[in-house]
Write a protein that holds these residues in place. Structure first.
Motif, short mmCIF file in Angstrom:
data_model
loop_
_atom_site.label_atom_id
_atom_site.label_comp_id
_atom_site.label_asym_id
_atom_site.label_seq_id
_atom_site.Cartn_x
_atom_site.Cartn_y
_atom_site.Cartn_z
N VAL A 172 -2.90 -0.05 7.85
CA VAL A 172 -2.91 0.68 6.58
C VAL A 172 -4.19 1.48 6.40
O VAL A 172 -4.19 2.54 5.78
CB VAL A 172 -2.69 -0.30 5.40
CG1 VAL A 172 -2.90 0.37 4.07
CG2 VAL A 172 -1.30 -0.91 5.48
N PHE A 173 -5.30 1.01 6.93
CA PHE A 173 -6.59 1.65 6.71
C PHE A 173 -6.61 3.12 7.15
O PHE A 173 -7.08 3.97 6.41
CB PHE A 173 -7.69 0.85 7.41
CG PHE A 173 -9.07 1.34 7.09
CD1 PHE A 173 -9.59 1.17 5.82
CD2 PHE A 173 -9.83 2.00 8.05
CE1 PHE A 173 -10.86 1.63 5.52
CE2 PHE A 173 -11.08 2.45 7.76
CZ PHE A 173 -11.61 2.27 6.48
N PRO A 174 -6.11 3.49 8.32
CA PRO A 174 -6.10 4.91 8.68
C PRO A 174 -5.25 5.76 7.73
O PRO A 174 -5.60 6.90 7.44
CB PRO A 174 -5.50 4.92 10.09
CG PRO A 174 -5.72 3.57 10.62
CD PRO A 174 -5.69 2.65 9.44
N LEU A 175 -4.17 5.20 7.22
CA LEU A 175 -3.36 5.93 6.25
C LEU A 175 -4.13 6.19 4.96
O LEU A 175 -4.03 7.27 4.37
CB LEU A 175 -2.07 5.17 5.95
CG LEU A 175 -1.07 5.06 7.10
CD1 LEU A 175 0.08 4.15 6.72
CD2 LEU A 175 -0.56 6.44 7.48
N LEU A 176 -4.90 5.20 4.52
CA LEU A 176 -5.72 5.38 3.33
C LEU A 176 -6.77 6.47 3.54
O LEU A 176 -7.05 7.27 2.64
CB LEU A 176 -6.38 4.06 2.92
CG LEU A 176 -5.44 3.00 2.36
CD1 LEU A 176 -6.20 1.70 2.13
CD2 LEU A 176 -4.80 3.47 1.09
N LEU A 177 -7.36 6.50 4.71
CA LEU A 177 -8.34 7.54 5.00
C LEU A 177 -7.71 8.93 4.99
O LEU A 177 -8.29 9.89 4.49
CB LEU A 177 -9.01 7.28 6.35
CG LEU A 177 -9.99 6.11 6.39
CD1 LEU A 177 -10.51 5.92 7.81
CD2 LEU A 177 -11.12 6.33 5.43
#
Length: 155
Positions: free
Chosen positions: A9-14
């Motif tokens: 999920v972290f890359p999507l948030l970025l």
């Protein structure tokens, strides 16, 4: 399992953050930049320079606002901000097609000054845009025991 979800999920948030920053003009502050709103200096001295009195002193202000003031959403926001959140009393002029309204508000100086600052923010809801035309000192009358906001309906 939870660690895998976070790393996925972290890359999507970025990506979402970068899209929001480019769309809405957000920029990250530099390390030496202080995070204060541009108008903070004006508001920091507002309650002490305007009349310079006791924060619990009862005062009155007449605020003339322009813009999308005839809608029920803005009027309910004025009522909630004035009576429920700040414990003020007063009234707002009934709606007409002039795009202008007068708000007479009475209460403790600290709360009235906060209400004036809330009005000056100008962005209420998603599409209502309001500007404060003038703020005038008035003598408190004590006529109101609540905040009355007519809606223009003939009930």
């Amino acid at each position: 399992m939870a660690r895998n979800t976070i790393t996925a999920v972290f890359p999507l948030l970025l990506i979402l953050l970068s899209i929001a920053s480019s769309t809405f003009g957000f920029t990250a502050p530099s390390q030496n930049q202080r995070l204060t709103p541009p108008s903070a200096a004006r508001y920091a001295t507002a309650s002490t320079t305007e009349g310079g009195g006791d924060p619990s002193e009862v005062i009155a202000r007449k605020i003339v606002v322009c813009g999308d003031v005839d809608g029920g959403y803005y009027r309910s926001c004025v009522k909630n901000e004035g009576s429920r959140f700040r414990k003020l009393s007063g009234t707002m002029s009934p709606p007409d097609d002039s795009k202008k309204a007068e708000i007479l508000v009475e209460g403790r100086r600290k709360m009235v000054d906060g209400f004036v600052r809330w009005c000056e923010r100008g962005n209420v809801g998603l599409s209502q845009r309001i500007t404060v035309e003038s703020v005038k000192e008035e003598d408190p009358t004590g006529l109101y025991d609540d905040f009355y906001v007519p809606t223009g309906r003939d009930d």
